[in-house]
Design a protein around this motif. Structure first.
Motif, short mmCIF file in Angstrom:
data_model
loop_
_atom_site.label_atom_id
_atom_site.label_comp_id
_atom_site.label_asym_id
_atom_site.label_seq_id
_atom_site.Cartn_x
_atom_site.Cartn_y
_atom_site.Cartn_z
N ILE A 126 6.82 5.47 6.13
CA ILE A 126 6.94 5.30 4.68
C ILE A 126 5.89 6.19 4.02
CG2 ILE A 126 6.71 3.65 2.78
CD1 ILE A 126 7.52 1.44 4.75
N SER A 127 6.20 6.71 2.87
CA SER A 127 5.27 7.56 2.13
C SER A 127 3.96 6.82 1.86
CB SER A 127 5.91 7.95 0.79
OG SER A 127 4.95 8.41 -0.11
N ARG A 128 2.84 7.46 2.16
CA ARG A 128 1.54 6.81 1.92
C ARG A 128 1.28 6.60 0.44
NH1 ARG A 128 -0.53 12.04 3.92
NH2 ARG A 128 -1.32 13.14 2.10
N GLU A 129 1.90 7.43 -0.40
CA GLU A 129 1.74 7.27 -1.84
C GLU A 129 2.24 5.90 -2.31
OE1 GLU A 129 2.94 10.18 -0.49
OE2 GLU A 129 1.13 11.33 -0.89
N LYS A 130 3.27 5.41 -1.64
CA LYS A 130 3.81 4.09 -1.98
C LYS A 130 2.72 3.02 -1.83
CE LYS A 130 7.46 0.88 -0.71
NZ LYS A 130 8.73 0.73 -0.02
N PHE A 131 1.95 3.11 -0.74
CA PHE A 131 0.89 2.13 -0.50
C PHE A 131 -0.30 2.35 -1.43
CE2 PHE A 131 3.22 2.21 3.53
CZ PHE A 131 3.57 0.88 3.59
N TYR A 132 -0.62 3.61 -1.71
CA TYR A 132 -1.72 3.89 -2.64
C TYR A 132 -1.40 3.39 -4.04
CZ TYR A 132 -4.29 6.63 0.80
OH TYR A 132 -5.00 7.02 1.90
N ARG A 133 -0.14 3.54 -4.46
CA ARG A 133 0.25 3.01 -5.77
C ARG A 133 0.12 1.49 -5.80
NH1 ARG A 133 4.32 7.02 -5.37
NH2 ARG A 133 5.80 5.46 -4.71
N HIS A 134 0.48 0.83 -4.70
CA HIS A 134 0.35 -0.63 -4.63
C HIS A 134 -1.12 -1.03 -4.67
CE1 HIS A 134 0.95 -4.79 -3.64
NE2 HIS A 134 0.19 -4.65 -2.57
N ILE A 135 -1.94 -0.34 -3.90
CA ILE A 135 -3.37 -0.67 -3.87
C ILE A 135 -4.00 -0.45 -5.25
CG2 ILE A 135 -5.58 0.13 -2.93
CD1 ILE A 135 -4.03 0.43 -0.21
N GLY A 136 -3.50 0.51 -5.98
CA GLY A 136 -3.97 0.75 -7.34
C GLY A 136 -3.36 -0.19 -8.37
N ASN A 137 -2.61 -1.19 -7.91
CA ASN A 137 -1.94 -2.18 -8.76
C ASN A 137 -0.96 -1.56 -9.75
OD1 ASN A 137 -3.13 -4.44 -7.59
ND2 ASN A 137 -4.91 -4.30 -8.92
N LYS A 138 -0.31 -0.50 -9.31
CA LYS A 138 0.70 0.15 -10.16
C LYS A 138 2.11 -0.24 -9.76
CE LYS A 138 -2.17 4.23 -11.11
NZ LYS A 138 -3.18 3.54 -11.73
N THR A 139 2.32 -0.66 -8.52
CA THR A 139 3.65 -1.05 -8.05
C THR A 139 3.54 -2.22 -7.09
OG1 THR A 139 3.58 0.43 -6.15
CG2 THR A 139 4.54 1.32 -8.17
N TYR A 140 4.68 -2.82 -6.83
CA TYR A 140 4.78 -3.86 -5.81
C TYR A 140 5.37 -3.28 -4.55
CZ TYR A 140 4.21 -7.22 -9.63
OH TYR A 140 3.73 -7.92 -10.69
N LEU A 141 5.13 -3.92 -3.42
CA LEU A 141 5.79 -3.53 -2.18
C LEU A 141 7.07 -4.33 -2.05
CD1 LEU A 141 2.84 -3.34 0.36
CD2 LEU A 141 4.03 -1.46 -0.75
N SER A 142 8.06 -3.75 -1.43
CA SER A 142 9.33 -4.45 -1.22
C SER A 142 9.16 -5.48 -0.11
CB SER A 142 10.42 -3.45 -0.83
OG SER A 142 10.13 -2.91 0.45
N SER A 143 10.08 -6.41 -0.07
CA SER A 143 10.05 -7.41 1.00
C SER A 143 10.25 -6.74 2.36
CB SER A 143 11.11 -8.50 0.76
OG SER A 143 12.39 -7.92 0.65
N GLU A 144 11.02 -5.66 2.38
CA GLU A 144 11.22 -4.93 3.64
C GLU A 144 9.91 -4.31 4.13
OE1 GLU A 144 13.18 -4.36 0.91
OE2 GLU A 144 15.07 -5.24 1.58
N SER A 145 9.13 -3.74 3.22
CA SER A 145 7.84 -3.17 3.59
C SER A 145 6.88 -4.24 4.08
CB SER A 145 7.21 -2.43 2.40
OG SER A 145 7.98 -1.32 2.03
N LEU A 146 6.86 -5.36 3.38
CA LEU A 146 5.98 -6.46 3.79
C LEU A 146 6.38 -7.02 5.16
CD1 LEU A 146 5.66 -8.22 0.35
CD2 LEU A 146 3.82 -7.05 1.58
N ALA A 147 7.67 -7.14 5.39
CA ALA A 147 8.14 -7.64 6.68
C ALA A 147 7.77 -6.66 7.80
CB ALA A 147 9.65 -7.86 6.65
N ALA A 148 7.89 -5.37 7.52
CA ALA A 148 7.53 -4.35 8.52
C ALA A 148 6.04 -4.42 8.85
CB ALA A 148 7.91 -2.96 8.02
N ILE A 149 5.20 -4.62 7.84
CA ILE A 149 3.76 -4.76 8.05
C ILE A 149 3.48 -6.00 8.90
CG2 ILE A 149 1.54 -5.22 6.94
CD1 ILE A 149 2.64 -3.58 4.52
N ALA A 150 4.15 -7.10 8.58
CA ALA A 150 3.95 -8.34 9.33
C ALA A 150 4.35 -8.19 10.79
CB ALA A 150 4.73 -9.48 8.67
N ARG A 151 5.43 -7.46 11.05
CA ARG A 151 5.85 -7.24 12.45
C ARG A 151 4.88 -6.33 13.19
NH1 ARG A 151 10.93 -7.18 10.00
NH2 ARG A 151 10.90 -4.91 9.79
#
Length: 81
Positions: free
Chosen positions: A36-61
């Protein structure tokens, strides 16, 4: 629109960053491992976007010892025992 702004404060990207640090994992490594694009995570860490449930599930696995409750709410500790 104000309701959406208030909601953003409920989920903080810093919790993911802290949980990753406890795992000894960088945002870059997480993004690379998930394909997944690292920018997606940086935007989330900067509180600009949310992560999808699919991304969260992938992190949990990928990191089963990561406390996903902490990642979502900031409650508890970043890693499960």
């Amino acid at each position: 629109m104000a309701g959406r702004r208030e909601k953003k404060n409920d989920i903080q990207g810093k919790w993911l960053k802290e949980a990753l640090a406890k795992q000894g994992v960088s945002v870059y490594r997480l993004a690379k491992e998930l394909g997944i694009s690292r920018e997606k995570f940086y935007r989330h860490i900067g509180n600009k976007t949310y992560l999808s449930s699919e991304s969260l599930a992938a992190i949990a696995r990928l990191y089963p010892s990561m406390n996903m409750r902490y990642v979502l709410t900031g409650e508890g500790v970043p890693m499960t025992t």
